[in-house]
Every structure is written in C-alpha cells, then in structure tokens.
Design an enzyme around this catalytic site. Structure first.
Site, PDB file in Angstrom:
ATOM      1  N   PRO A   2      12.816  15.433 -14.738  1.00 26.61           N
ATOM      2  CA  PRO A   2      13.551  15.607 -16.006  1.00 26.61           C
ATOM      3  C   PRO A   2      13.666  14.273 -16.750  1.00 26.61           C
ATOM      4  O   PRO A   2      14.025  13.258 -16.160  1.00 26.61           O
ATOM      5  CB  PRO A   2      14.935  16.093 -15.552  1.00 26.61           C
ATOM      6  CG  PRO A   2      14.869  16.288 -14.081  1.00 26.61           C
ATOM      7  CD  PRO A   2      13.648  15.629 -13.559  1.00 26.61           C
ATOM      8  N   GLU A   3      13.331  14.290 -18.024  1.00 31.35           N
ATOM      9  CA  GLU A   3      13.427  13.085 -18.854  1.00 31.35           C
ATOM     10  C   GLU A   3      14.479  13.348 -19.936  1.00 31.35           C
ATOM     11  O   GLU A   3      15.188  14.358 -19.878  1.00 31.35           O
ATOM     12  CB  GLU A   3      12.043  12.762 -19.434  1.00 31.35           C
ATOM     13  CG  GLU A   3      10.995  12.578 -18.316  1.00 31.35           C
ATOM     14  CD  GLU A   3       9.588  12.248 -18.801  1.00 31.35           C
ATOM     15  OE1 GLU A   3       9.436  11.712 -19.911  1.00 31.35           O
ATOM     16  OE2 GLU A   3       8.631  12.542 -18.057  1.00 31.35           O
ATOM     17  N   ARG A 106      14.181  17.664  -3.645  1.00 25.32           N
ATOM     18  CA  ARG A 106      13.695  16.388  -3.125  1.00 25.32           C
ATOM     19  C   ARG A 106      14.805  15.342  -2.951  1.00 25.32           C
ATOM     20  O   ARG A 106      14.562  14.264  -2.424  1.00 25.32           O
ATOM     21  CB  ARG A 106      12.563  15.862  -4.004  1.00 25.32           C
ATOM     22  CG  ARG A 106      11.351  16.776  -3.909  1.00 25.32           C
ATOM     23  CD  ARG A 106      10.256  16.403  -4.865  1.00 25.32           C
ATOM     24  NE  ARG A 106       9.684  15.099  -4.569  1.00 25.32           N
ATOM     25  CZ  ARG A 106       8.785  14.496  -5.326  1.00 25.32           C
ATOM     26  NH1 ARG A 106       8.370  15.075  -6.437  1.00 25.32           N
ATOM     27  NH2 ARG A 106       8.312  13.325  -5.001  1.00 25.32           N
ATOM     28  N   ARG A 139       5.007  -9.740 -23.297  1.00 28.10           N
ATOM     29  CA  ARG A 139       4.947  -9.102 -21.970  1.00 28.10           C
ATOM     30  C   ARG A 139       3.516  -8.749 -21.574  1.00 28.10           C
ATOM     31  O   ARG A 139       2.754  -8.216 -22.355  1.00 28.10           O
ATOM     32  CB  ARG A 139       5.819  -7.848 -21.948  1.00 28.10           C
ATOM     33  CG  ARG A 139       7.282  -8.192 -22.156  1.00 28.10           C
ATOM     34  CD  ARG A 139       8.151  -7.058 -21.723  1.00 28.10           C
ATOM     35  NE  ARG A 139       9.533  -7.349 -22.007  1.00 28.10           N
ATOM     36  CZ  ARG A 139      10.435  -7.641 -21.065  1.00 28.10           C
ATOM     37  NH1 ARG A 139      10.090  -7.679 -19.802  1.00 28.10           N
ATOM     38  NH2 ARG A 139      11.681  -7.894 -21.411  1.00 28.10           N
TER      39      ARG A 139
END
Ligand SMILES: [Zn+2]
Length: 259
Positions: A2-3, A106, A139
């Site tokens: 789930p995001e 999980r 970065r």
C-alpha cells in the site's frame, strides 16, 4: 505494497464512521507478534474520543482527544478492515460503534505513537519542480531510489515511482542529480498526477499485491498502470528491467519512451 493512494482511500472510507466515535480498546491479536507500542502505552487511548483521521505519506493517523495519536503503517501486505473479520488479523481497535482490524499476512506493518521524519508529499500544494530540484541536487543515487526514500519524498512506493518515471520519460537508474531542469519539471508533475489519479480510482489492486479498501472493495487504479508489473507497456513497447537493483528490486522501464 500500500502506498499513499491506498492509505488515503482507506482513510476516506473510515473517517465518517470513526471521527467523533469513542475508542474502547486496542490490542495486538494472538499469536501476538506485531510491532506496536506496549500494552500500557496502548491503554492510554481507552475511553477517549477520536478527533480526526489524517494521513501523512503512507501512515494513517488516528488523532485522539487527550492522548497521543494511534498511527498505522500497513507494511508490505497489510489492509484495514471495517466491521468485518479477515484472515491474518494482527491488531484490533474497538470503538463504541465499530471494530477496525489490520490484516497483515506478512507482518511488516506496525502501530506507532509518533510519526517518523518524512519528506514532502508530491500532492502537497508546496511541492513543485523547484522543491524536487532541491531534493535531487547533487545526488548520485538512482532517481527511483530517491523518489522512494520517505525521508525525502513521502508517499511513493514501487508502483507509483515506476509509473511517475515512465510518464516523465526518465529511466529509473539515472542519477538524481543529473536530471535536467525540464526533466525535473516533468517528474514533479507526473509524481503528483499518478498519485491523484490513483486516489480517484480507489487505489491499485494488482494480482500479487491485493489491496482492498476497508469495506473489501478493490481499487481500479491497477487497471490504469502503464508499465509496473507489465511485459509490454501501455505505449506498446516491450519493457525492460534494470540490471542493477534499485531499492532492492530490478526496476521496470520502457527503453523507447524513457531516456
Ligand atoms: Zn514505450
């Protein structure tokens, strides 16, 4: 996993029933292994009113009257269930009117009292090409890993970072600091767009990561996925996986549409 959109969809379903309700108890269900505040710490919420449900990144925040919030993170496989019983239930919240549980086969989910430090969300009105440019500047890490680093940008996981990079025409393995300002501008827009679209479609329910909302309804955003988990992109081209691992997995991209 789930995001941001799946958590927001869950929040929208739960809020009308839970806001203003009284929390009676919350507890870890047998067999008892789940990362959570201590039983004593959880008891502090008993008998208190639920003020508001909010969300930050991938965290659902149950704001309480007169006690610390109860914060839920669904990990890899968790989902929230309203007034039902499911398999692999790990955590239960009882209110005067409802029962809410977390099903998490999980067990990577967790319950917290305090949010960790999180970056800006792409759907925040303050998120712009300039914001993203500042985050990526200098970065060397792959741009996809940077987008998924919750301390930098909150809410994107594997699915939506993959989709946003496809929509922006940028390969996932590119060094974040090497994107042009045009690419950054496209990416800032696509990150916000994929998240907003997924919220509107009720979240992504994909075969291997079956999200269901708290009433057990699947989302429709999985059907709108252009590249994630596919062999042929929505663009019609055969897709490729990066040779190197990015945030622990090989990343899907279209060699024709992404540079
Ligand atoms: Zn393509």
């Amino acid at each position: 996993m789930p995001e941001l959109p799946e958590i927001e969809v869950s929040r929208l379903v739960l809020a009308p029933g839970l806001e203003g309700d009284t929390l009676l108890s919350c507890r870890v269900l047998p067999p008892g292994f789940y990362r959570n505040p201590s039983a004593r710490e959880l008891k502090r919420r008993a008998g208190r009113a639920i003020r508001r449900l909010s969300r930050r990144g991938k965290y659902l925040v149950i704001e309480m009257e007169g006690s610390p919030p109860l914060i839920l993170h669904l990990g890899m496989s968790g989902r929230i269930l309203l007034d039902g019983h499911g398999s692999h239930e790990r955590f239960e919240i009882r209110t005067a009117r409802h029962r809410v549980s977390i099903c998490d086969p999980r067990r990577f989910g967790r319950v917290l009292s305090r949010l960790p430090k999180l970056g800006i969300e792409p759907i925040d009105p303050g998120f712009s090409a300039r914001t993203l440019g500042n985050i990526l500047r200098g970065r060397k890490a792959p741009v996809k890993a940077l987008l998924m680093d919750q301390r930098l940008v909150a809410g994107l996981g594997n699915i939506y970072a993959t989709e946003a990079l496809f929509e922006a025409g940028i390969r996932p393995g590119r060094a974040g600091g090497r994107l042009s300002s045009k690419e950054i501008a496209r990416l800032a827009l696509s990150c916000a767009r994929v998240l907003r679209r997924a919220i509107r479609l009720g979240g992504s329910t994909l075969v291997d990561e079956a999200f269901l909302d708290p009433l057990g309804r699947p989302g429709r955003a999985g059907g709108a996925v252009a590249v994630y988990g596919r062999a042929i992109g929505r663009c019609g081209h055969p897709l490729r996986l990066t040779r190197r691992l990015i945030a622990g997995r090989r990343a899907t991209y279209c060699p024709a549409c992404q540079r």
